[in-house]
Design an enzyme around this catalytic site. Structure first.
Site, short mmCIF file in Angstrom:
data_model
loop_
_atom_site.label_atom_id
_atom_site.label_comp_id
_atom_site.label_asym_id
_atom_site.label_seq_id
_atom_site.Cartn_x
_atom_site.Cartn_y
_atom_site.Cartn_z
CB THR A 1 -11.30 -35.24 7.33
OG1 THR A 1 -10.40 -35.01 8.41
CG2 THR A 1 -11.85 -36.65 7.39
CG PHE B 1 -4.46 -38.83 12.74
CD1 PHE B 1 -5.57 -39.63 12.55
CD2 PHE B 1 -3.44 -38.87 11.80
CE1 PHE B 1 -5.66 -40.47 11.45
CE2 PHE B 1 -3.51 -39.72 10.70
CZ PHE B 1 -4.63 -40.52 10.53
CE1 TYR C 1 -13.38 -42.23 31.97
CE2 TYR C 1 -12.11 -42.11 29.93
CZ TYR C 1 -12.17 -42.25 31.31
OH TYR C 1 -11.02 -42.43 32.02
N GLY D 1 -21.48 -40.97 28.15
CA GLY D 1 -21.81 -39.57 28.38
C GLY D 1 -23.09 -39.19 27.67
CB CYS E 1 -13.72 -34.64 13.77
SG CYS E 1 -12.59 -33.32 13.29
#
Ligand SMILES: NC(=O)c1ccc[n+]([C@@H]2O[C@H](COP(=O)([O-])OP(=O)(O)OC[C@H]3O[C@@H](n4cnc5c(N)ncnc54)[C@H](O)[C@@H]3O)[C@@H](O)[C@H]2O)c1
Length: 440
Positions: free
Chosen positions: A121, A155, A257, A259, A266
């Site tokens: 990346t 990915f 979600y 958290g 990443c």
């Protein structure tokens, strides 16, 4: 085809193994001699479901091998995948030294045409830097050999990496060289027999697609975390909010979600790097992503704050059971994991901790090797003994339906701080626990 993969980390090793699995001859190169030793002895240096079997099978059938010899690796593959790390530099930009070095090595030793594929990346414009690095090395040698540079971001998700590589949702190819596009189509043909998954574009768009994808996912998480914190104050239940908005197909349920913050190798680094590249390359201020990052940094302190609210600012003589160390389930990766902030914060306040994680214990022991106030238990149950409360930071499947009676009997007080909202608050509270989830 003969393919070289430079870097045998999460991405490189999975890629090398899967490319061999479909019939290619693949050589994996790494500068880390220890990793190559483990691989040559038939092991793998990381935890990744299904990977060991594929590596073993292809090493045994002779299609997959490993080396630390750069010259050998450059000569081997007509296609050279670069899958080395791009960690954050001190200023948040992606550190490109490993990518540039890998490119230079190719320029130093190549004697035949190469398609150089950047799988790491990397910020927009890196393809040009790779092209220049190879050109410089060829010039030093006074030779002229054709090569193309392609951006092919990865990915895959750690924990489901093999499955993701074998059945990709999309394959992004960034290059304007028609010959290189044909080579890439050939490389990926076995992975898209069902329908075309290629997105062919220019180099810079391909580089931006990867950052855009991770930034979007990080944005969804920070959005939900911020709303969860609000929900707690106003007496709303974030889980019902999640269901209420996720049912809209324009929004969807994925990645909503709340958290105790996102981590891993990443999201944190890619969000940072995109902010920095936008500023440096274009003088452009990415205000939304700066907020995403800030919200996430703060979210990692939400659990320590909740704990201190119950036990006081000083946690001297307090002992906690910690379930989960990895940044997410099915991996031993603890890079930027929320557990690290939590452990530091609690120990700084005087507490001791006993941690358990199904696969990240060795990594935890390595990272916290000098930390006397952190110990490790062999089972999740053993970690509970004599603890003042249980803290959960990773949503491993085995934590989802635990023996609550045993938890209650083991803890000094029936308290659960749950950073991943694993349980139904009504049920757990009815069992007599003081339950502190996120946003509920
Ligand atoms: N881990 C993921 O889930 C994931 C997913 C998609 C993309 N990526 C990206 O892929 C890239 C690699 O990530 P990773 O998690 O596999 O990294 P990693 O740190 O696990 O592995 C990188 C490997 O490259 C090796 N290396 C460094 N310089 C080298 C050189 N000059 N020659 C040969 N080997 C060299 C290192 O020794 C290391 O083994 C990063 O840019 C990352 O952002 C990672």
């Amino acid at each position: 085809m003969k393919i070289t993969v430079v870097g045998t980390g999460y991405v490189g090793l999975v890629g090398a193994a899967c490319l061999a699995e479909v019939g290619n001859h693949v050589l994996g190169l790494d500068v880390n001699a220890e990793k190559i030793r483990i691989l040559k002895e038939g092991g793998i240096p990381i935890h990744e479901p299904g990977l060991l079997e594929i590596v073993r099978r292809n090493v045994e059938n002779g299609r997959l091998s490993f080396t630390t010899n750069i010259e050998e690796a450059v000569h081997f593959g007509e296609v050279q995948f670069i899958a080395v790390g791009t960690p954050p530099d001190e200023d948040g930009s992606a550190d490109l030294q490993y990518v540039t070095e890998a490119a230079r090595n190719i320029g130093r030793f190549m004697t035949s045409p190469k398609v150089i594929v950047d799988k790491s990346t990397v910020p927009i414009g890196t393809g040009d830097k790779v092209t220049a690095a190879v050109a410089e090395e060829l010039k030093k040698r006074n030779v002229n050999i054709h090569y193309s540079v392609v951006s092919n971001p990865e990915f895959l998700k750690e924990g489901a990496a093999v499955e993701d590589f074998m059945r990709p949702e999309r394959i992004v190819i960034g290059t304007e060289d028609p010959k290189a596009i044909e080579v890439m189509k050939q490389v990926y043909a076995p992975f898209q027999r069902n329908h075309e998954r290629l997105v062919v574009t220019n180099l810079r768009s391909a580089e931006l697609i990867k950052y855009a994808a991770n930034s979007m996912l990080a944005t969804r998480i920070s959005f939900m975390n911020e709303l969860a914190n609000l929900a707690e104050i106003v007496g709303a239940d974030i889980e019902m909010v999640r269901q209420g908005i996720g049912s809209d197909p324009r929004i969807g349920y994925h990645f909503l979600y709340p958290g105790c913050g996102y981590g891993g190798s990443c999201f944190p680094k890619d969000v940072k790097a995109l902010i920095k590249t936008a500023k440096d390359v274009a003088g452009f201020d990415l205000k939304l992503l700066k907020a995403v990052e800030e919200v996430n940094d703060l979210q990692k302190y939400v659990l320590p704050k909740k704990i201190k609210k119950q036990f006081g600012e000083s946690l001297k003589d307090k002992h906690f059971a910690l379930w989960g160390l990895a940044f997410k389930p099915n991996t031993d990766d603890m890079r930027e994991a929320s557990s690290r902030v939590l452990i530091d914060e609690l120990i700084k306040a005087g507490a001791t901790i006993t941690a358990y994680d199904p696969v990240a214990m060795d990594e935890g022991k390595r990272i916290f090797k000098d930390e006397k106030n952190l110990t490790f238990a062999d089972t999740q149950e053993e970690a509970l003994k004599n603890a003042d409360a249980l803290i959960i930071v990773t949503e491993w499947t085995e934590f989802r339906s635990p023996d609550f009676a045993l938890i209650k009997a083991s803890l000094k007080s029936p308290m659960i701080f749950d950073g991943r909202n694993l349980y139904d608050p009504k049920v757990v509270r009815a069992l007599g626990f003081n339950y502190y989830p996120i946003g509920r």
